[in-house]
Design a protein around this motif. Sequence first.
Motif, mmCIF file in Angstrom:
data_model
loop_
_atom_site.group_PDB
_atom_site.id
_atom_site.type_symbol
_atom_site.label_atom_id
_atom_site.label_comp_id
_atom_site.label_asym_id
_atom_site.label_seq_id
_atom_site.Cartn_x
_atom_site.Cartn_y
_atom_site.Cartn_z
ATOM 1 N N GLN A 1 0.945 -1.139 -0.133
ATOM 2 C CA GLN A 1 -0.137 -0.059 0.071
ATOM 3 C C GLN A 1 0.911 1.142 -0.049
ATOM 4 O O GLN A 1 1.994 1.203 -0.119
ATOM 5 N N THR A 2 0.173 2.401 0.285
ATOM 6 C CA THR A 2 1.015 3.779 0.210
ATOM 7 C C THR A 2 0.694 4.571 0.916
ATOM 8 O O THR A 2 -0.496 4.617 1.404
ATOM 9 N N GLU B 1 -12.653 7.463 8.297
ATOM 10 C CA GLU B 1 -12.072 7.238 7.290
ATOM 11 C C GLU B 1 -11.853 5.828 6.821
ATOM 12 O O GLU B 1 -11.902 5.135 7.509
ATOM 13 N N GLY C 1 -9.634 3.311 5.052
ATOM 14 C CA GLY C 1 -8.220 3.171 4.340
ATOM 15 C C GLY C 1 -7.297 3.708 5.516
ATOM 16 O O GLY C 1 -6.668 4.829 5.140
ATOM 17 N N ALA C 2 -7.060 3.198 6.445
ATOM 18 C CA ALA C 2 -6.241 3.882 7.487
ATOM 19 C C ALA C 2 -4.612 3.915 7.134
ATOM 20 O O ALA C 2 -3.891 4.830 7.383
ATOM 21 N N GLY C 3 -4.395 2.737 6.239
ATOM 22 C CA GLY C 3 -2.666 2.702 5.838
ATOM 23 C C GLY C 3 -2.032 2.766 7.110
ATOM 24 O O GLY C 3 -2.029 2.059 7.957
ATOM 25 N N SER C 4 -1.120 3.883 6.568
ATOM 26 C CA SER C 4 0.057 4.095 7.927
ATOM 27 C C SER C 4 -0.639 4.985 9.071
ATOM 28 O O SER C 4 0.016 4.980 10.118
ATOM 29 N N GLN D 1 -3.099 9.983 7.816
ATOM 30 C CA GLN D 1 -4.221 11.009 7.441
ATOM 31 C C GLN D 1 -4.936 10.949 8.768
ATOM 32 O O GLN D 1 -5.603 12.093 9.100
ATOM 33 N N GLU E 1 -9.541 -0.231 8.226
ATOM 34 C CA GLU E 1 -8.311 -0.966 7.350
ATOM 35 C C GLU E 1 -8.593 -2.275 7.214
ATOM 36 O O GLU E 1 -8.755 -3.119 8.220
ATOM 37 N N ARG E 2 -8.420 -2.769 6.018
ATOM 38 C CA ARG E 2 -8.533 -4.276 5.822
ATOM 39 C C ARG E 2 -7.373 -5.030 5.989
ATOM 40 O O ARG E 2 -7.379 -6.404 5.880
ATOM 41 N N TYR E 3 -6.180 -4.504 6.047
ATOM 42 C CA TYR E 3 -5.255 -5.375 6.621
ATOM 43 C C TYR E 3 -4.734 -5.166 7.908
ATOM 44 O O TYR E 3 -4.511 -3.994 8.448
ATOM 45 N N ASP F 1 -13.982 -3.936 6.648
ATOM 46 C CA ASP F 1 -14.079 -3.617 5.035
ATOM 47 C C ASP F 1 -14.946 -2.478 5.070
ATOM 48 O O ASP F 1 -16.145 -2.382 5.349
ATOM 49 N N GLY F 2 -14.157 -1.174 4.747
ATOM 50 C CA GLY F 2 -15.131 -0.030 4.649
ATOM 51 C C GLY F 2 -16.101 -0.031 3.511
ATOM 52 O O GLY F 2 -17.030 0.787 3.455
ATOM 53 N N THR G 1 -9.928 7.032 1.393
ATOM 54 C CA THR G 1 -8.425 7.052 0.978
ATOM 55 C C THR G 1 -7.928 5.956 -0.035
ATOM 56 O O THR G 1 -6.712 5.693 -0.168
ATOM 57 N N ALA H 1 -9.660 0.511 -3.587
ATOM 58 C CA ALA H 1 -10.430 -0.050 -2.407
ATOM 59 C C ALA H 1 -10.783 -1.284 -2.917
ATOM 60 O O ALA H 1 -11.688 -1.698 -3.766
ATOM 61 N N LEU H 2 -10.474 -2.519 -2.007
ATOM 62 C CA LEU H 2 -10.806 -4.044 -2.200
ATOM 63 C C LEU H 2 -11.970 -4.330 -1.292
ATOM 64 O O LEU H 2 -11.699 -4.044 -0.227
#
Length: 205
Positions: A49-50, A74, A76-79, A82, A97-99, A124-125, A141, A197-198
């Motif tokens: 991811q990024t 939000e 897609g929390a990712g890192s 945001q 976040e899905r991971y 899963d958002g 995001t 988004a998956l």
Amino acid sequence: MFQLTLRRRGISDQSVLRTMEEVPRELFVEDADRSDAYRDSALPIACGQTISQPFVVAYMTEQLQVRKHHRVLEIGAGSGYQAAVLSRLAGQVLTVERYRRLADVARARLEKLGCHNVEVMLGDGLNLPANIGPFDRIIVTAAMERVPDNLIERLEVGGVLIAPVGPHQGVQTLVRLTRSQTGIERKELVDVRFVPALPGVAREL
Ligand code: SAH
């Protein structure tokens, strides 16, 4: 320098600029990328991811018009970067976040930074449980081919949703939806590139 770059690119909201200055982006990137943390570019994080480009984070935050009493979602929390920015401007932030690995790392970082009004949820958002919401602001995001009705329905009247809408590969358009008493107003903002988004919680860590 960081603030100057954002100003030059058109960010003018003082509270957004101040927040971007205050949140240490180097704590949200991979160790090897620390020296690049304040360059205006997206960087790779775990799970393929990024972390978004600072300008895009600032721009989306500015367009979201977050206030201290707002409940923000939000996808897609990712890192967690945001979410850390939103944390300083909003009342409550829920980031999904899905991971699992990304969710756990983001949660630990946000706790360490004292962002106590942020909850990081593994999920899963695109398919949230019915009891989640409503929210004053929703920020997506990850790229969506269309904004699902079940997300729009979680907006309060007067609420704003921002999402990158378009094909999973290539360029999307940042779309802002505003919910009024009578319906949904849609405005297209700028072109962006997000990871897709998956559906579903990721099976890998
Ligand atoms: N906002 C992040 C960057 C997001 S990258 C930051 O500040 O670092 C997009 C993230 O969305 C990825 O971590 C990806 O795993 C996640 N994602 C994609 N589809 C999702 C879904 N359906 N539900 C929750 N998260 C999702």
